[in-house]
Design an enzyme around this catalytic site. Sequence first.
Site, short mmCIF file in Angstrom:
data_model
loop_
_atom_site.label_atom_id
_atom_site.label_comp_id
_atom_site.label_asym_id
_atom_site.label_seq_id
_atom_site.Cartn_x
_atom_site.Cartn_y
_atom_site.Cartn_z
N SER A 57 0.98 -1.24 0.02
CA SER A 57 -0.11 0.00 0.08
C SER A 57 0.91 1.22 0.00
O SER A 57 0.25 2.19 0.12
CB SER A 57 -0.98 -0.02 1.12
OG SER A 57 -2.08 -0.93 0.81
N LYS A 60 -0.05 3.75 -2.55
CA LYS A 60 -0.90 4.87 -2.52
C LYS A 60 -0.40 6.27 -2.68
O LYS A 60 -1.11 7.20 -2.67
CB LYS A 60 -2.08 4.57 -1.43
CG LYS A 60 -2.61 3.30 -1.63
CD LYS A 60 -3.84 3.14 -0.40
CE LYS A 60 -4.63 1.74 -0.52
NZ LYS A 60 -4.04 0.73 -0.07
N SER A 117 -5.72 3.66 4.79
CA SER A 117 -5.17 2.52 3.74
C SER A 117 -6.25 2.29 2.79
O SER A 117 -6.30 0.88 2.34
CB SER A 117 -4.17 1.83 4.00
OG SER A 117 -3.37 1.27 3.03
N LYS A 221 3.10 6.46 4.74
CA LYS A 221 2.24 5.57 4.25
C LYS A 221 2.89 4.08 4.57
O LYS A 221 4.01 4.09 4.39
CB LYS A 221 1.92 5.68 2.64
CG LYS A 221 0.90 4.65 2.34
CD LYS A 221 -0.57 5.24 2.65
CE LYS A 221 -1.66 3.91 2.65
NZ LYS A 221 -1.41 2.89 3.65
#
Length: 380
Positions: A57, A60, A117, A221
């Site tokens: 993730s 992202k 997320s 992130k």
Amino acid sequence: MKKKISGLLALTLLLALAVPARAESLAVEAGACLLMEKTTGEILYAVNEHEQLEPASVTKIMTVLLVMEAIDTGALRYEDMVTASAYACSMGGSQIWLKENEQMSVEEMLKAVCVASANDCSVALAEHLAGSAEAFVEKMNQRASELGMADTSFMNPTGLPAQGHVTSAYDIALMSRELILRHPDIRRFTTIWMDSLRNGEFGLSNTNKLIRFYPGATGLKTGSTDGALYCLSATAERDGMELIAVVLKSPTSTQRFESAKTLLNYGFAAYALAQAQPPEPLGPIPVELGDAATVTPRLEGNAAILAAKEKVGAMEVAVELEERLAAPVEEGQPVGRMTVTSGGEVLAEFPVVAGNSVARLTYWQILERCLRMAFMGGGS
């Protein structure tokens, strides 16, 4: 000929702790890692930084970057409403359980992506912005190419497992830097520890535990899958210096956070960011045969210097400027340079440029000036 101005460097120093001994190797439990300073983009530490790995993730960051770029250009607004498609709702993994045709603002969906997320919100935003997830992925890869992310191939906006979906610690640092440097408003979301959606009915808790437990954390992130293991792009700021610590393929969630802390601690302890300034104001430079008598010089760009802390106290600056210029002079034309040294070592050089344009006098303007001078001289 050039005139030289020198003296001790007048600096705004952004310091943290005392200088440690330089580490040959840091205790980072990861397949790859990198530490970068935001303002200068300089790399302070790296291991296997170009190895292509699954980012999970952490992908992202690019999704969020494209959304923020659209917002900042006016193509998208925080208050715009996004409608969830059946495809977006089918993502699985981390999500906020969007229902088909449920509507939510760009701001709320962006919050869900940054804090929790949310895969469903990532795809919904991608579809809203580009028409389809596939078209959005094309934009992701195009933007990656523009940023010099040569190790990267995106296959989706979420980071869910997909054949060929890879990047590197170096590339993640590049897109992380672009996001936090160009779009500082993203901190409104990445620094949230706990929040809620749907009028308080759905709670959010940040997957990045450093936001609560690491002083100065600003984002950014997390990511984890069976193939990628545990990944993180962690950003933190102390006294004006912001660092980006990327950790990929760490064995456990705890180890990725500890590894990021190790990188950040090293950077804050070992380096200082300084804003260089000339030792005295830059005076005007005479211009021959110009429609203005002088040009005002100025430093070009941000004269930021990242240096090991032990070199900071001995920093000196010297400015060399052209003594005279001949018209025409273009605004931005090089007219000198500022050099920053420490112990005889050149740390950085910055161009000094013309702050204004000066056109060359025409033949008739020169003649008129000569006649005026002769007339004034004759009457004395």
